[in-house]
Scaffold this motif. Structure first.
Motif, PDB file in Angstrom:
ATOM      1  N   MET A  90       0.847  -1.022  -0.050  1.00  0.00           N
ATOM      2  CA  MET A  90      -0.040  -0.027  -0.004  1.00  0.00           C
ATOM      3  C   MET A  90       1.052   1.258   0.029  1.00  0.00           C
ATOM      4  N   ILE A  91       0.458   2.259  -0.860  1.00  0.00           N
ATOM      5  CA  ILE A  91       1.325   3.483  -0.964  1.00  0.00           C
ATOM      6  C   ILE A  91       0.200   4.589  -0.530  1.00  0.00           C
ATOM      7  N   PHE A  92       0.582   5.465   0.462  1.00  0.00           N
ATOM      8  CA  PHE A  92      -0.081   6.583   1.016  1.00  0.00           C
ATOM      9  C   PHE A  92       0.238   7.768   0.649  1.00  0.00           C
ATOM     10  N   GLU A 118     -15.490  -1.657   0.329  1.00  0.00           N
ATOM     11  CA  GLU A 118     -15.222  -3.071   0.243  1.00  0.00           C
ATOM     12  C   GLU A 118     -16.000  -3.872  -0.571  1.00  0.00           C
ATOM     13  N   ARG A 119     -17.246  -3.332  -1.112  1.00  0.00           N
ATOM     14  CA  ARG A 119     -18.076  -4.063  -1.986  1.00  0.00           C
ATOM     15  C   ARG A 119     -17.228  -4.241  -3.261  1.00  0.00           C
ATOM     16  N   LEU A 120     -16.534  -3.557  -3.662  1.00  0.00           N
ATOM     17  CA  LEU A 120     -15.619  -3.723  -4.793  1.00  0.00           C
ATOM     18  C   LEU A 120     -14.724  -4.654  -5.116  1.00  0.00           C
ATOM     19  N   ALA A 121     -14.194  -5.008  -3.925  1.00  0.00           N
ATOM     20  CA  ALA A 121     -12.782  -5.929  -3.638  1.00  0.00           C
ATOM     21  C   ALA A 121     -12.778  -7.064  -4.781  1.00  0.00           C
ATOM     22  N   SER A 122     -13.958  -7.735  -4.810  1.00  0.00           N
ATOM     23  CA  SER A 122     -14.062  -8.826  -5.551  1.00  0.00           C
ATOM     24  C   SER A 122     -13.814  -8.643  -7.079  1.00  0.00           C
ATOM     25  N   SER A 123     -13.841  -7.232  -7.446  1.00  0.00           N
ATOM     26  CA  SER A 123     -13.530  -6.588  -8.920  1.00  0.00           C
ATOM     27  C   SER A 123     -12.176  -6.688  -9.411  1.00  0.00           C
ATOM     28  N   PHE A 124     -11.227  -6.996  -8.342  1.00  0.00           N
ATOM     29  CA  PHE A 124      -9.862  -6.864  -8.758  1.00  0.00           C
ATOM     30  C   PHE A 124      -9.240  -7.986  -8.500  1.00  0.00           C
ATOM     31  N   SER A 125      -7.782  -8.187  -9.287  1.00  0.00           N
ATOM     32  CA  SER A 125      -7.317  -9.234  -9.259  1.00  0.00           C
ATOM     33  C   SER A 125      -5.784  -9.112  -8.528  1.00  0.00           C
ATOM     34  N   LYS A 126      -5.093  -9.904  -8.016  1.00  0.00           N
ATOM     35  CA  LYS A 126      -3.875  -9.793  -7.460  1.00  0.00           C
ATOM     36  C   LYS A 126      -2.839  -9.088  -8.272  1.00  0.00           C
ATOM     37  N   LYS A 127      -3.143  -8.867  -9.601  1.00  0.00           N
ATOM     38  CA  LYS A 127      -2.250  -8.207 -10.506  1.00  0.00           C
ATOM     39  C   LYS A 127      -2.665  -6.885 -10.762  1.00  0.00           C
ATOM     40  N   VAL A 166      -9.624  -4.751   3.074  1.00  0.00           N
ATOM     41  CA  VAL A 166     -10.134  -5.654   2.112  1.00  0.00           C
ATOM     42  C   VAL A 166      -9.903  -5.493   0.765  1.00  0.00           C
ATOM     43  N   LEU A 167      -9.734  -4.130   0.443  1.00  0.00           N
ATOM     44  CA  LEU A 167      -9.253  -3.802  -0.830  1.00  0.00           C
ATOM     45  C   LEU A 167      -7.700  -4.028  -1.310  1.00  0.00           C
ATOM     46  N   GLN A 168      -6.956  -3.727  -0.148  1.00  0.00           N
ATOM     47  CA  GLN A 168      -5.551  -4.232  -0.135  1.00  0.00           C
ATOM     48  C   GLN A 168      -5.185  -5.848  -0.502  1.00  0.00           C
ATOM     49  N   ALA A 169      -6.083  -6.488   0.330  1.00  0.00           N
ATOM     50  CA  ALA A 169      -5.826  -7.965   0.429  1.00  0.00           C
ATOM     51  C   ALA A 169      -6.192  -8.409  -1.183  1.00  0.00           C
ATOM     52  N   ASN A 170      -7.025  -7.540  -1.951  1.00  0.00           N
ATOM     53  CA  ASN A 170      -7.497  -8.168  -3.135  1.00  0.00           C
ATOM     54  C   ASN A 170      -7.023  -7.536  -4.345  1.00  0.00           C
ATOM     55  N   CYS A 171      -5.843  -6.943  -4.440  1.00  0.00           N
ATOM     56  CA  CYS A 171      -5.203  -6.373  -5.487  1.00  0.00           C
ATOM     57  C   CYS A 171      -3.688  -6.174  -5.059  1.00  0.00           C
ATOM     58  N   ALA A 172      -2.904  -6.028  -6.244  1.00  0.00           N
ATOM     59  CA  ALA A 172      -1.638  -6.086  -6.149  1.00  0.00           C
ATOM     60  C   ALA A 172      -0.780  -4.825  -5.267  1.00  0.00           C
ATOM     61  N   GLU A 173      -1.557  -3.627  -5.605  1.00  0.00           N
ATOM     62  CA  GLU A 173      -1.067  -2.326  -5.195  1.00  0.00           C
ATOM     63  C   GLU A 173      -2.185  -1.398  -4.974  1.00  0.00           C
ATOM     64  N   LEU A 174      -2.455  -0.875  -3.579  1.00  0.00           N
ATOM     65  CA  LEU A 174      -3.440  -0.154  -3.346  1.00  0.00           C
ATOM     66  C   LEU A 174      -2.713   1.218  -3.066  1.00  0.00           C
ATOM     67  N   GLU A 206     -13.463   1.982  12.218  1.00  0.00           N
ATOM     68  CA  GLU A 206     -13.144   0.770  11.895  1.00  0.00           C
ATOM     69  C   GLU A 206     -13.452   0.209  10.737  1.00  0.00           C
ATOM     70  N   ARG A 207     -14.828   0.615  10.239  1.00  0.00           N
ATOM     71  CA  ARG A 207     -15.139   0.480   8.918  1.00  0.00           C
ATOM     72  C   ARG A 207     -14.323   0.741   7.906  1.00  0.00           C
ATOM     73  N   LEU A 208     -13.638   2.043   7.661  1.00  0.00           N
ATOM     74  CA  LEU A 208     -12.938   2.474   6.740  1.00  0.00           C
ATOM     75  C   LEU A 208     -11.514   1.669   6.726  1.00  0.00           C
ATOM     76  N   LEU A 209     -11.231   1.428   7.859  1.00  0.00           N
ATOM     77  CA  LEU A 209      -9.742   0.633   7.902  1.00  0.00           C
ATOM     78  C   LEU A 209     -10.284  -0.744   7.455  1.00  0.00           C
ATOM     79  N   ASP A 210     -11.418  -1.328   7.712  1.00  0.00           N
ATOM     80  CA  ASP A 210     -11.629  -2.606   7.371  1.00  0.00           C
ATOM     81  C   ASP A 210     -11.829  -2.624   5.736  1.00  0.00           C
ATOM     82  N   GLY A 211     -12.572  -1.681   5.415  1.00  0.00           N
ATOM     83  CA  GLY A 211     -12.823  -1.554   3.909  1.00  0.00           C
ATOM     84  C   GLY A 211     -11.353  -1.577   3.166  1.00  0.00           C
ATOM     85  N   ILE A 212     -10.499  -0.609   3.620  1.00  0.00           N
ATOM     86  CA  ILE A 212      -9.269  -0.393   2.855  1.00  0.00           C
ATOM     87  C   ILE A 212      -8.583  -1.787   2.990  1.00  0.00           C
TER      88      ILE A 212
END
Length: 185
Positions: free
Chosen positions: A1-3, A72-81, A122-130, A114-120
């Motif tokens: 992750m890059i901030f 977090e609802r978009l997480a499944s739209s992304f791949s690990k690349k 989930v996104l991070q876990a479902n993509c190569a780079e956030l 907590e919802r924001l951190l959890d959502g972020i």
């Protein structure tokens, strides 16, 4: 992750877009733009349209997602690349805080945090780079308004937690990215 953070018109979004595109090219993945703005008034509607136009004219091939809440609802739209650029954390926080028109009691603020951190997460876990973009709004005097103080403290804590989790963090000043955390520029 890059901030990536910076003041208004600092060049942070342009830097984030370039960094995300570079990472997508390196990884061979798709490039996604997760826009959190919601058309709450005419000025915001025009701003969203300008951003959409800018992305459509960009040299980069963005897949844009308009998601003002529940990222977090978009997480499944992304791949690990894939590389996902979320612009911006500040707007996402505003959307979550003001959507329900609820009193800002400690429990509610903790739930939003907590919802924001959890959502972020989930996104991070479902993509190569956030790549996260946020606004640095805490450099100005805060005044004494209780709502402004609560918002500022929450944003500051959110930034601290996100930077802690990030591999790299940048502060963009006058178009110049300053690496504040991480090993490579």
């Amino acid at each position: 992750m890059i901030f990536i953070t910076g003041g208004v018109r600092s060049g942070k979004s342009t830097f984030a877009e370039q960094m995300a595109a570079q990472r997508a090219k390196e990884l061979g993945g798709r490039l996604h733009y997760l826009a959190t703005g919601a058309p709450s008034d005419e000025e915001m509607s025009k701003r969203i349209m300008r951003h959409q136009q800018k992305r459509s004219e960009s040299e980069f091939m963005w897949r844009t997602w308009e998601q003002p809440r529940h990222i977090e609802r978009l997480a499944s739209s992304f791949s690990k690349k894939d590389v996902v650029l979320l612009d911006c954390v500040t707007t996402l926080l505003n959307n979550e805080l003001f959507f329900l028109n609820q009193e800002w009691e400690e429990e509610f603020l903790r739930e939003v945090f907590e919802r924001l951190l959890d959502g972020i997460g989930v996104l991070q876990a479902n993509c190569a780079e956030l790549v996260l973009v946020s606004n640095e709004v805490l450099n100005e005097p805060l005044g004494t308004n209780e709502l402004v103080l609560k918002y500022s403290f929450m944003l500051g804590n959110l930034h601290q937690e996100l930077v802690k989790r990030a591999d790299r963090a940048y502060l963009v000043e006058s178009g110049i990215p300053i690496l504040v955390k991480g090993g490579r520029g």
